[in-house]
Design a protein around this motif. Structure first.
Motif, short mmCIF file in Angstrom:
data_model
loop_
_atom_site.label_atom_id
_atom_site.label_comp_id
_atom_site.label_asym_id
_atom_site.label_seq_id
_atom_site.Cartn_x
_atom_site.Cartn_y
_atom_site.Cartn_z
N TYR A 156 -11.66 2.87 0.39
CA TYR A 156 -10.40 2.19 0.70
C TYR A 156 -9.94 2.58 2.10
CZ TYR A 156 -10.32 1.21 -4.30
OH TYR A 156 -10.65 0.79 -5.57
N GLY A 157 -10.09 1.67 3.03
CA GLY A 157 -9.67 1.92 4.39
C GLY A 157 -8.16 1.87 4.54
N PRO A 158 -7.65 2.17 5.74
CA PRO A 158 -6.20 2.24 5.96
C PRO A 158 -5.44 0.97 5.55
CG PRO A 158 -7.37 3.20 7.81
CD PRO A 158 -8.41 2.57 6.94
N ASP A 159 -5.97 -0.20 5.91
CA ASP A 159 -5.27 -1.43 5.53
C ASP A 159 -5.26 -1.61 4.02
OD1 ASP A 159 -4.74 -2.00 8.13
OD2 ASP A 159 -6.36 -3.46 8.37
N CYS A 160 -6.34 -1.24 3.36
CA CYS A 160 -6.42 -1.35 1.91
C CYS A 160 -5.45 -0.37 1.24
CB CYS A 160 -7.85 -1.07 1.46
SG CYS A 160 -8.32 -1.87 -0.09
N VAL A 161 -5.31 0.81 1.84
CA VAL A 161 -4.35 1.78 1.32
C VAL A 161 -2.94 1.22 1.41
CG1 VAL A 161 -3.32 4.05 1.71
CG2 VAL A 161 -5.81 3.77 1.81
N ARG A 162 -2.64 0.59 2.54
CA ARG A 162 -1.31 -0.02 2.71
C ARG A 162 -1.08 -1.09 1.65
NH1 ARG A 162 -0.70 -3.95 7.55
NH2 ARG A 162 -2.07 -5.04 6.09
N ASP A 163 -2.07 -1.93 1.39
CA ASP A 163 -1.94 -2.97 0.39
C ASP A 163 -1.71 -2.37 -1.00
OD1 ASP A 163 -2.33 -4.81 2.39
OD2 ASP A 163 -4.44 -5.21 1.87
N ALA A 164 -2.37 -1.26 -1.28
CA ALA A 164 -2.19 -0.60 -2.57
C ALA A 164 -0.78 -0.04 -2.70
CB ALA A 164 -3.21 0.52 -2.74
N GLU A 165 -0.25 0.50 -1.61
CA GLU A 165 1.13 1.00 -1.62
C GLU A 165 2.10 -0.14 -1.88
OE1 GLU A 165 2.29 4.05 -1.23
OE2 GLU A 165 0.88 5.27 -0.09
N ILE A 166 1.87 -1.26 -1.23
CA ILE A 166 2.73 -2.44 -1.43
C ILE A 166 2.64 -2.91 -2.87
CG2 ILE A 166 3.00 -4.88 -0.83
CD1 ILE A 166 2.18 -4.12 2.02
N ALA A 167 1.44 -2.99 -3.39
CA ALA A 167 1.24 -3.45 -4.77
C ALA A 167 1.95 -2.53 -5.75
CB ALA A 167 -0.25 -3.51 -5.09
N ARG A 168 1.87 -1.24 -5.51
CA ARG A 168 2.54 -0.30 -6.42
C ARG A 168 4.05 -0.56 -6.45
NH1 ARG A 168 4.74 5.46 -5.62
NH2 ARG A 168 4.82 4.69 -3.49
N GLN A 169 4.65 -0.77 -5.28
CA GLN A 169 6.09 -1.01 -5.23
C GLN A 169 6.46 -2.32 -5.92
OE1 GLN A 169 8.32 1.11 -4.32
NE2 GLN A 169 6.90 2.64 -3.53
N LEU A 170 5.67 -3.34 -5.69
CA LEU A 170 5.98 -4.63 -6.30
C LEU A 170 5.80 -4.59 -7.81
CD1 LEU A 170 4.42 -7.13 -3.73
CD2 LEU A 170 6.80 -6.42 -3.97
N ARG A 171 4.78 -3.89 -8.27
CA ARG A 171 4.58 -3.78 -9.71
C ARG A 171 5.70 -2.98 -10.36
NH1 ARG A 171 2.21 -6.85 -12.79
NH2 ARG A 171 1.14 -5.31 -14.09
N ARG A 172 6.25 -2.04 -9.65
CA ARG A 172 7.42 -1.33 -10.16
C ARG A 172 8.59 -2.28 -10.33
NH1 ARG A 172 8.86 3.88 -6.78
NH2 ARG A 172 10.50 3.92 -8.35
N GLY A 173 8.62 -3.32 -9.53
CA GLY A 173 9.64 -4.35 -9.65
C GLY A 173 9.29 -5.43 -10.65
N SER A 174 8.24 -5.20 -11.45
CA SER A 174 7.81 -6.11 -12.53
C SER A 174 7.26 -7.43 -12.03
CB SER A 174 8.98 -6.36 -13.50
OG SER A 174 9.41 -5.16 -14.09
N PHE A 175 6.74 -7.46 -10.81
CA PHE A 175 6.13 -8.68 -10.31
C PHE A 175 4.73 -8.81 -10.88
CE2 PHE A 175 9.51 -8.11 -7.31
CZ PHE A 175 9.90 -9.40 -7.01
N PRO A 176 4.37 -10.02 -11.36
CA PRO A 176 3.03 -10.22 -11.93
C PRO A 176 1.95 -10.08 -10.88
CG PRO A 176 4.19 -12.31 -11.75
CD PRO A 176 5.19 -11.24 -11.43
N LEU A 177 0.75 -9.78 -11.31
CA LEU A 177 -0.36 -9.54 -10.39
C LEU A 177 -0.61 -10.74 -9.47
CD1 LEU A 177 -2.96 -7.67 -12.62
CD2 LEU A 177 -1.57 -6.73 -10.77
N GLN A 178 -0.53 -11.95 -10.00
CA GLN A 178 -0.80 -13.13 -9.18
C GLN A 178 0.20 -13.24 -8.04
OE1 GLN A 178 -0.92 -16.49 -11.83
NE2 GLN A 178 -3.09 -16.24 -12.25
#
Length: 233
Positions: A156-178
Motif C-alpha cells: 500500500y503506497g502513500p496514495d493508497c494509505v490516504r484512501d484507506a484513511e478516508i474510507a475509514r472515516q467515511l465508514r465511521r459515518g455509516s456510508f456504504p462501500l459503494q
C-alpha cells in the motif's frame, strides 16, 4: 369524513388512508351502520402529524410513534423521538470528525504523499481495522494496492494509505462501500478539494434538512397530543 375526504388534502388515495388506519396511525375509527369508516378532525390531525413525522423519522419509525401513542404508550413514543435526536447528534459529531480528517488527508489534492509502502498488516494496524476489511475495500474498488514483484504480497503506497484513511472515516459515518468508492474515485479525478467540499456541504445540508423535519414533525405531533388530551377530558 370518508377516507377520500381525509386523503384529498395530501394527494393520497383512499386505500392509503385505510392502510394507515390498519397500521395504527389513527386513533380508534368509528363505523357507519353499513360498516364504512368515519373520520373526524382528530383523525385529520393524526394524519398531518404522521406525514410530518415521516419526513424526519422515516416511515417505519413515524408509524411506530403514532401507533404507540394511539395505544396509550406515550413513553415509547417519546423514546423513539428521543432516539432520532440522539442519532442526529451522533451523526453531527461524525460529520465534524470526517470533515477534519478529510480536510487534512486530502489537502494535498492529487499531490503525491511521502512515505514508504505498507503491508496489509501494517496498514490495518495504522488505521485500526482488520486486514479482511482492507481486502473488502479492495474488492469494492476503494483501494488499489500494488503487488510485490517477488512475493506477490499487497503493498500500500502513500496514495493508497490516504484512501484507506478516508474510507475509514467515511465508514465511521455509516456510508456504504459503494458510496465510499465513488467518493474516492471523484477525489482521484477531480483534484480532490472541490469534490471534498461538495461532499461535506451536501452532508451538512442533509443534516440541516433533517433537523428542520424533526422540528416540524414535533410541532405537528404536539398539536395532535394536545387534541388527544382535550378529547380525553
Amino acid at each position: 369524513m370518508r377516507p377520500i375526504d381525509l386523503a384529498r388534502e395530501h394527494g393520497l388515495s383512499a386505500q392509503a388512508i385505510r392502510n394507515y388506519d390498519d397500521a395504527g396511525i389513527f386513533p380508534p375509527t368509528g363505523r357507519s351502520e353499513f360498516g364504512y369508516r368515519n373520520y373526524t378532525p382528530l383523525h385529520a390531525l393524526a394524519l398531518r402529524a404522521f406525514l410530518s413525522l415521516r419526513k424526519g423519522h422515516g416511515h417505519q419509525q413515524a408509524t411506530a410513534i403514532m401507533a404507540a401513542t394511539n395505544d396509550g404508550d406515550i413513553e415509547s413514543a417519546y423514546r423513539l423521538i428521543d432516539s432520532a435526536h440522539a442519532e442526529l447528534l451522533t451523526e453531527r459529531g461524525t460529520h465534524r470528525e470526517v470533515a477534519a480528517a478529510l480536510g487534512a488527508l486530502s489537502s494535498a489534492g492529487r499531490e503525491p504523499i511521502g512515505g514508504s509502502a505498507l503491508t496489509v498488516g501494517e496498514l490495518a494496524h495504522r488505521i485500526g481495522v482488520h486486514a479482511a476489511t482492507l481486502r473488502s475495500w479492495e474488492s469494492a474498488g476503494i483501494l488499489s494496492p500494488e503487488r510485490d514483484g517477488v512475493t506477490g504480497y499487497r503493498r500500500y503506497g502513500p496514495d493508497c494509505v490516504r484512501d484507506a484513511e478516508i474510507a475509514r472515516q467515511l465508514r465511521r459515518g455509516s456510508f456504504p462501500l459503494q458510496q465510499v468508492a465513488r467518493f474516492v474515485g471523484v477525489l482521484h479525478t477531480s483534484g480532490g478539494h472541490d469534490a471534498l467540499a461538495t461532499f461535506l456541504n451536501s452532508w451538512q445540508g442533509r443534516l440541516r434538512t433533517r433537523s428542520r423535519h424533526l422540528l416540524s414533525g414535533a410541532a405537528q405531533f404536539d398539536a395532535y397530543l394536545t387534541q388527544l388530551d382535550q378529547a380525553a377530558c
